[in-house]
Write an enzyme that holds these catalytic residues in place. Structure first.
Site, PDB file in Angstrom:
ATOM      1  N   LYS A  44       0.844  -1.201   0.000  1.00  0.00           N
ATOM      2  CA  LYS A  44       0.000   0.000   0.000  1.00  0.00           C
ATOM      3  C   LYS A  44       0.882   1.255   0.000  1.00  0.00           C
ATOM      4  O   LYS A  44       2.069   1.191   0.366  1.00  0.00           O
ATOM      5  CB  LYS A  44      -0.914  -0.009   1.220  1.00  0.00           C
ATOM      6  N   ARG A 142     -11.346   0.082  14.130  1.00  0.00           N
ATOM      7  CA  ARG A 142     -11.057   1.015  13.039  1.00  0.00           C
ATOM      8  C   ARG A 142     -11.796   0.447  11.836  1.00  0.00           C
ATOM      9  O   ARG A 142     -13.017   0.448  11.815  1.00  0.00           O
ATOM     10  CB  ARG A 142      -9.526   1.075  12.860  1.00  0.00           C
ATOM     11  N   HIS A 174      -7.270  -7.334  11.744  1.00  0.00           N
ATOM     12  CA  HIS A 174      -6.015  -6.592  11.897  1.00  0.00           C
ATOM     13  C   HIS A 174      -5.788  -6.319  13.380  1.00  0.00           C
ATOM     14  O   HIS A 174      -6.732  -6.028  14.116  1.00  0.00           O
ATOM     15  CB  HIS A 174      -6.124  -5.290  11.094  1.00  0.00           C
ATOM     16  N   ARG A 230       0.593 -11.049   6.679  1.00  0.00           N
ATOM     17  CA  ARG A 230       0.514  -9.832   5.849  1.00  0.00           C
ATOM     18  C   ARG A 230       1.555  -8.804   6.275  1.00  0.00           C
ATOM     19  O   ARG A 230       1.214  -7.729   6.755  1.00  0.00           O
ATOM     20  CB  ARG A 230      -0.870  -9.185   5.979  1.00  0.00           C
ATOM     21  N   TYR A 273      17.962  30.509   8.271  1.00  0.00           N
ATOM     22  CA  TYR A 273      16.919  31.407   8.792  1.00  0.00           C
ATOM     23  C   TYR A 273      16.910  31.447  10.321  1.00  0.00           C
ATOM     24  O   TYR A 273      17.003  30.417  10.977  1.00  0.00           O
ATOM     25  CB  TYR A 273      15.541  30.908   8.358  1.00  0.00           C
ATOM     26  N   CYS A 320      15.252  24.296   5.758  1.00  0.00           N
ATOM     27  CA  CYS A 320      14.391  25.175   4.960  1.00  0.00           C
ATOM     28  C   CYS A 320      13.585  24.334   3.972  1.00  0.00           C
ATOM     29  O   CYS A 320      13.677  23.116   3.964  1.00  0.00           O
ATOM     30  CB  CYS A 320      15.243  26.201   4.227  1.00  0.00           C
ATOM     31  N   ASP A 322      13.893  23.919   0.802  1.00  0.00           N
ATOM     32  CA  ASP A 322      14.667  23.265  -0.259  1.00  0.00           C
ATOM     33  C   ASP A 322      16.072  22.890   0.143  1.00  0.00           C
ATOM     34  O   ASP A 322      16.807  22.341  -0.668  1.00  0.00           O
ATOM     35  CB  ASP A 322      14.813  24.219  -1.458  1.00  0.00           C
TER      36      ASP A 322
HETATM   37  C1  LIG Z   1      -0.709  -1.902   6.707  1.00  0.00           C
HETATM   38  C2  LIG Z   1      -1.357  -3.192   6.977  1.00  0.00           C
HETATM   39  C3  LIG Z   1      -0.583  -4.343   7.194  1.00  0.00           C
HETATM   40  C4  LIG Z   1       0.931  -4.311   7.312  1.00  0.00           C
HETATM   41  O1  LIG Z   1       1.295  -3.748   8.546  1.00  0.00           O
HETATM   42  P1  LIG Z   1       2.853  -3.641   8.957  1.00  0.00           P
HETATM   43  O2  LIG Z   1       2.815  -3.159  10.363  1.00  0.00           O
HETATM   44  O3  LIG Z   1       3.462  -2.649   8.044  1.00  0.00           O
HETATM   45  O4  LIG Z   1       3.419  -4.998   8.806  1.00  0.00           O
HETATM   46  C5  LIG Z   1      -1.238  -5.552   7.302  1.00  0.00           C
HETATM   47  N1  LIG Z   1      -2.597  -5.625   7.244  1.00  0.00           N
HETATM   48  C6  LIG Z   1      -3.370  -4.536   7.081  1.00  0.00           C
HETATM   49  C7  LIG Z   1      -4.838  -4.678   7.035  1.00  0.00           C
HETATM   50  C8  LIG Z   1      -2.775  -3.280   6.958  1.00  0.00           C
HETATM   51  O5  LIG Z   1      -3.546  -2.187   6.803  1.00  0.00           O
END
Ligand SMILES: *Cc1c(COP(=O)(O)O)cnc(C)c1O
Length: 386
Positions: A44, A142, A174, A230, A273, A320, A322
């Site tokens: 992602k 979430r 998750h 994942r 600056y 800054c 840039d």
């Molecule tokens: C981003 C995400 C992950 C990966 O998480 P990491 O902490 O980067 O390993 C896995 N599953 C879902 C649903 C996520 O949104």
């Protein structure tokens, strides 16, 4: 970041170099930890800013079996670029272009009956079954179907699966605190997840896969591996649990800037600056053409070092938009315009790391690597790039 399409281009002023061999190495480490579970690599946000297509291709060649992204648009772009493996996307508004996802054979994560109905409508419009994975909330609160929503979602799924409008691929969830492996919330989420899978099976649904683990759980909690893990951040070589260890992961991104100017600054002169830094002695400084517009946070001004001319050089004064200035000391250390300063990298040559920035900033390395932007040009070394 702008991908650099021309191999003959002059060396960029500011570059993010992504080491695809490091990506492949990290996938290998994750596969070892995953044991019998398959590895879905999360790409992602353009692979945490490392380049979704290149990382997906490299990870699949290294033995990952699937790809995960957030949106339909990210998923379809990868399919169109030629990624043939299963691609799952899990966060879309109900009016997302699910028809494009169905046509591209993308697995769609659904977290509500409303989402599922929208996907089913797209499947009917296209005239093909949609592949869905049910995202169930087990305590993150979430994304994912809430305990109230989940039974309704399953009932609707039973109907749609029977009609052949949708095919159930997976049930997934998750974790909220996987970066604290001993936190009992992990156990609670595991137990709730198993119950949620049982509830689906009790309705006659047969998910092909169930999955729960992110990077941290992949590396520290084998009991949460289920059929597939994942990982995201660990693929990029950044440990999700810095206090526990690096697991042999190699950070894949190096950010470097070439010196634009070397000059003397006399004792008593202020630099940049606001003159927040004043030379205590006659010195020499180097000007680097990278600033907060490129993802070098302004909050790091005077609080980071670069590897330049074989030594660590402290940043001085404000960052800054840039540019930023580093102190070379009275003799300039042999540094000249055009030399490369490493802002962060794997650390193996003595350069700072994304974790160093994160520690100073009070944030996480995820935000550091995804924040690199602006004029930074991304290039690849290793893997298919060579
Ligand atoms: C981003 C995400 C992950 C990966 O998480 P990491 O902490 O980067 O390993 C896995 N599953 C879902 C649903 C996520 O949104």
């Amino acid at each position: 970041m702008t991908p650099d399409s021309s191999p003959l281009a002059r060396q960029p002023q500011v570059e993010a170099i992504v080491d695809l061999d490091a990506i492949a190495h990290n996938v290998g480490i994750l596969r070892t930890h995953a044991g019998s579970a398959d590895v879905l690599v999360v790409v992602k946000a353009d692979a945490y800013n490392h380049g979704a297509y290149e990382v997906a291709k490299t990870a699949l060649a290294a033995g990952a079996t699937a790809i995960g992204v957030t949106t339909v648009a990210e998923a379809v772009a990868l399919r169109e670029a030629g990624i043939g493996a299963p691609i799952l996307c899990w966060l879309n508004t109900p009016d997302a272009d699910f028809a494009a996802a169905v046509r591209a054979d993308i697995e769609i994560g659904v977290a509500s009956t409303e989402h599922l109905r929208a996907v089913a409508a797209a499947a009917r419009a296209v005239g093909e079954a949609a592949t869905v994975s049910v995202k169930v909330d087990t305590g993150l609160n979430r994304n994912g179907a809430s305990p109230h929503e989940y039974p309704h979602l399953l009932d609707e799924l039973v109907t749609l699966a029977r009609q052949g409008t949708v095919r159930l691929r997976a049930i997934f969830s998750h974790l909220a605190v996987a970066d604290e492996p001993h936190n009992p919330t992990n156990d609670l989420q595991r137990d709730r997840f198993i119950e949620a899978v049982d509830a689906a099976k009790a309705r006659g649904l047969t998910p092909e896969l169930v999955h729960l683990a992110n990077s941290a759980a992949t590396l520290t909690r084998p009991d949460l591996h289920f059929d597939l893990v994942r990982p995201g951040i660990a693929v990029y070589g950044l440990t999700p649990v810095p206090d526990i260890g690096d697991f042999g992961l190699i950070p894949a991104m190096t950010v470097r800037a070439r010196v634009a100017l070397v000059k003397e600054v006399a004792a008593g002169e202020g630099v940049s600056y606001g003159h927040e830094w004043t030379a205590e002695r006659d010195t020499t400084v180097a000007l680097l053409p990278i600033g907060y517009a490129d993802g070098l946070p302004r909050a790091l001004g005077g609080k980071f070092e670069v590897l330049l001319g074989g030594a660590r050089r402290p940043s001085i004064g404000r960052v800054c938009m840039d540019q930023v200035v580093v102190d070379l000391g009275p003799d300039a250390g042999g540094v000249a315009a055009g030399d490369e300063a490493v802002l962060f990298g794997s650390g193996k040559n003595g350069e700072p790391t994304a974790q160093d920035w994160a520690t100073t900033l009070g944030t996480i390395h995820y935000e550091v690597v995804t924040g690199i932007r602006g004029r930074v040009v991304r290039n690849y070394v290793g893997g298919a790039a060579e």
